[in-house]
Design a protein around this motif. Structure first.
Motif, short mmCIF file in Angstrom:
data_model
loop_
_atom_site.label_atom_id
_atom_site.label_comp_id
_atom_site.label_asym_id
_atom_site.label_seq_id
_atom_site.Cartn_x
_atom_site.Cartn_y
_atom_site.Cartn_z
N PHE A 42 44.03 67.64 6.16
CA PHE A 42 45.36 68.28 6.24
C PHE A 42 46.23 67.59 7.28
CE2 PHE A 42 43.01 71.77 4.21
CZ PHE A 42 43.90 72.07 3.20
N ASP A 43 45.61 67.13 8.36
CA ASP A 43 46.40 66.46 9.40
C ASP A 43 46.98 65.16 8.84
OD1 ASP A 43 47.51 66.37 11.90
OD2 ASP A 43 45.76 65.51 12.89
N LEU A 45 47.93 64.70 5.86
CA LEU A 45 49.11 65.06 5.05
C LEU A 45 50.32 65.40 5.92
CD1 LEU A 45 47.43 67.24 2.28
CD2 LEU A 45 48.33 64.92 2.05
N LEU A 46 50.06 65.76 7.16
CA LEU A 46 51.18 66.04 8.08
C LEU A 46 51.68 64.77 8.76
CD1 LEU A 46 50.01 69.20 10.08
CD2 LEU A 46 51.76 69.10 8.31
N THR A 51 54.84 68.94 13.45
CA THR A 51 56.04 69.12 12.61
C THR A 51 56.97 70.15 13.26
OG1 THR A 51 54.95 70.92 11.46
CG2 THR A 51 54.70 68.71 10.50
N MET A 239 53.86 69.18 3.42
CA MET A 239 52.62 68.43 3.13
C MET A 239 52.66 67.78 1.75
SD MET A 239 49.53 70.78 4.55
CE MET A 239 49.12 70.83 6.30
#
Ligand code: PTJ
Length: 250
Positions: A42-43, A45-46, A51, A239
């Motif tokens: 997930f990180d 995707l950030l 953010t 994301m």
């Protein structure tokens, strides 16, 4: 072997090493290594950065913790391995205890984690002698202390399990979590979800506490204007947006 400092994923690789060392030292559960891998995805995707949504949740968390009468910071294996000093700085800023509160509970890990938090200078480390249970959970996962989580009004529980997050909510507490997965049950049941990496989020919350501590008239307004579900929807959209295709990291 340490990667070169100009490697595009240097911080991520060094964080992995820190977690593996924590596992070797008995701080981190084996499952914690797997959980970290999910967080990394997930990180990625950030764009491995804080953010706008993360920044907002960090500010709201700071205001909520400042408003609390009895805030407590919960520490598990991943937290104790990755950000022990940063947690100590936050607990100093809030003058609040930390409580070792682990999912895969063994007395040995509780004791190793307590030792780590004391080594980095935490004044009040709870959890070794649990005397209360969180209602609705099985015995091992319910254990907590009367002085800490049981009577806390606001609890910061980074990387929390969904059932425990809900059980804390059911006790009437305000729950702040740090979780890179905006879809997790924890993320969706907490009052404030910081969708950011632990290693960036904890220092950011401390910085907000320090900058807001002299302005108590601002705290309530910051908390009341916040909508956690809306913030989660916004970060999820970020994301899946295509601009990330240009980031070129591997
Ligand atoms: O030390 P213990 O025994 O308490 O166990 C800790 C883990 C993390 C193993 C336990 O709480 C667990 O199983 O957690 P979950 O249910 O896998 O949830 C962990 C969540 O944290 C996942 O949604 C991950 O995406 C997220 N996560 C992992 N690493 C990070 C993270 N969020 C923020 N920063 C990270 N570095």
């Amino acid at each position: 072997m340490e990667p070169p400092k100009n490697h595009p994923r240097y911080v991520s690789l060094m964080t992995r090493d820190k977690l593996v060392r924590g596992w070797e030292e008995g701080l981190v559960a084996t499952q914690g290594l797997i959980a970290h891998g999910r967080g990394e995805a997930f990180d990625y995707l950030l764009g491995e950065r804080t953010t706008e949504e993360g920044d907002l949740a960090e500010k709201v968390s700071a205001a909520m913790l400042l408003l609390a009468e009895h805030p407590v910071i919960s520490v598990n294996g991943n937290v104790g391995a990755l950000v022990p000093e940063e947690i100590r700085l936050l607990s100093d800023a809030l003058d609040c205890p930390v409580e070792i509160n682990i999912f895969h509970r063994t007395e040995e890990r509780v004791s190793t984690l307590s030792g780590r938090m004391r080594d980095v200078g935490c004044g009040k480390v709870l959890g070794e002698r649990p005397d209360r249970e969180i209602p609705g959970l099985d015995h091992a996962r319910a254990m907590c202390t009367d002085e800490g989580i049981f009577t806390a009004d606001v609890v910061l529980v980074p990387l929390e399990d969904g059932d425990r997050c809900q059980a804390l909510k059911d006790m009437g507490k305000r729950v702040i979590t740090i979780d890179l997965n905006p879809l997790s049950r924890t993320a969706r049941s907490a009052d404030v979800t910081i969708v950011d990496n632990l290693i960036r989020a904890v220092p950011a919350v401390t910085a907000f506490v320090r900058s807001l501590e002299k302005d108590p008239h601002l705290w309530k307004g910051i908390v009341e204007g916040y909508d956690n579900m809306e913030n989660l929807e916004n970060v999820l959209s970020r994301m899946v947006s295509t601009h990330l295709l240009d980031s070129g990291k591997s």
